[in-house]
Design a protein around this motif. Structure first.
Motif, PDB file in Angstrom:
ATOM      1  N   ARG A  56       0.837  -1.266  -0.096  1.00 35.10           N
ATOM      2  CA  ARG A  56       0.017   0.012   0.023  1.00 35.10           C
ATOM      3  C   ARG A  56       0.808   1.287   0.028  1.00 35.10           C
ATOM      4  N   ASP A  63      -7.014  -3.557  10.171  1.00 38.50           N
ATOM      5  CA  ASP A  63      -5.776  -3.077   9.454  1.00 38.50           C
ATOM      6  C   ASP A  63      -6.121  -3.132   7.966  1.00 38.50           C
ATOM      7  N   ARG A  64      -7.214  -2.817   7.587  1.00 39.87           N
ATOM      8  CA  ARG A  64      -7.662  -2.777   6.162  1.00 39.87           C
ATOM      9  C   ARG A  64      -8.124  -1.425   5.746  1.00 39.87           C
TER      10      ARG A  64
END
Length: 388
Positions: A91, A145-146
């Motif tokens: 990311r 945690d997305r």
């Protein structure tokens, strides 16, 4: 006779000097006092950090903009005191052909008090023009945690020199909340961007107003020296950076903000700021100049209504109480350019110190920064301002 008198005077002076107590060593000479009990939370030996966020469960996040240092990841979580790519390495990489997909150059991270982290991506590495469609807000669910959603800033609120800098949230306004974002355009002409989080639409407010733009008479003095943009080519320019620090009152009714190139604190009613039916003249008339607070990079507000402001000219942080009085809560020579501020659930005020003024662009091409950079904290015994 004159020679004898001179000799006698010289002998007396020598005897006086011999009898004088020894001068104190330089370390024992009077020096300025430190204020506040400063604690170092983390040290960074790589790229310089700017933003910091502390979640309601105490997780700490930082970011590293791509300004010229080698940056492997632009958002990180502190894990056992070490910066780890967040939410993952992938990311933190730009995606060719899809500027909204990956983090390009992140300036701020903010925990919203509801279990989410928001990432403010400038999409302007090296202060270049922002990549079209790349400047964005990214919402991350801390439980998993997305990434939940990505909200690019609409083209109509961005300018060729826009640099989205810092953000505050209010989930009590609108259908799904609003985000208030400072545009720190290096051209000196700033603005406040108000984004409707439910729709992804935005308004550009106070564009070019004196409260959001660099003060033309401002001359910062940092570490005893006049701070200017000084390139390796010898060309010198004034330090003109627009609206930067931002804070929201605990009731959500007042937005505080300040240009980086200014010592003044400004405030405006948020109801007017986010109402598209309010024209710019009416909005501008509602802006209050709250006077000088020092030259600030970061601002923050606590649950009791106090506003905190960093002071990069004096290695300090000041607190403005609700009665308008100012108090210095931290001052230390190690606080070299205190940048972003964040209040944790533990009653501590966290902030980065990154030596921004020692970068090559301000030092004739020479990098005078000395690692490590620091994440500090100082006790304030206050809770963060609520967002919902």
């Amino acid at each position: 006779m004159i020679r004898i008198a001179s000799a006698v005077a010289l002998a007396m002076a020598s005897a006086s000097l011999a009898a004088a107590p020894p001068r104190p060593a330089p370390a024992d000479l009077p020096a300025e006092d430190a204020v506040g009990a400063l604690e170092q939370v983390a040290a960074f030996d790589g790229p310089m950090p700017t933003g910091v966020a502390v979640s309601e469960t105490g997780r700490i996040f930082v970011n590293f903009p791509r300004w010229g240092d080698a940056v492997d990841f632009t958002v990180a979580e502190l894990v056992d005191g070490r910066a780890v790519a967040y939410p993952d390495v992938q990311r933190n990489r730009a995606v060719a052909g899809d500027p909204a997909a990956g983090f390009i150059s992140v300036q701020s991270v903010v925990a919203d008090g509801r279990g989410h982290l928001w990432v403010l991506d400038t999409a302007a590495p090296g202060f270049a023009a922002p990549l079209p469609g790349g400047a964005k807000l990214v919402e991350i669910d801390l439980a998993g945690d997305r990434v939940l959603r990505t909200l690019p800033f609409p083209a109509d609120v961005m300018r060729p020199r826009s640099y989205v800098n810092d953000v505050r949230f209010d989930f009590r306004a609108g259908e799904g909340g609003v985000a208030y974002v400072t545009d720190s355009s290096l051209s000196g002409r700033g603005a406040i961007i108000v984004m409707d989080l439910a729709r992804g639409t935005a308004l550009r407010r106070l564009d070019g107003h004196r409260s959001t733009s660099a003060d033309p008479g401002f001359v910062p003095i940092v570490e005893g020296r006049r701070m200017q943009a000084r390139g390796a080519d010898g060309v010198v320019h004034a330090f003109t950076v627009a609206s930067d620090g931002i804070a929201l009152s605990p009731d959500g009714a007042t937005l505080y903000f300040s240009p980086l190139s200014s010592r003044h604190l400004y405030a405006v009613p948020t109801a007017l700021l986010r109402d598209a039916a309010v024209d710019e003249a009416t909005l501008a008339a509602a802006v209050r100049d709250l006077g000088e607070k020092g030259a600030s990079d970061g601002l923050e507000a606590d649950a009791g209504g106090a506003v905190y402001a960093s002071d990069y000219e004096h290695n300090a942080i000041h607190r403005r109480d609700v009665d308008g009085s100012w108090h210095t809560i931290a001052h230390d020579p190690r606080m070299l350019w205190p940048d972003s501020l964040a209040i944790g659930p533990d009653g501590w005020l966290y902030f980065t110190a990154n030596q921004l003024h020692r970068q090559p662009g301000f030092q004739g091409g020479s990098d005078l920064r000395r690692r490590p950079y620091s994440l500090f904290r100082v006790r304030i015994d206050a809770a963060p301002a609520p967002t919902h």
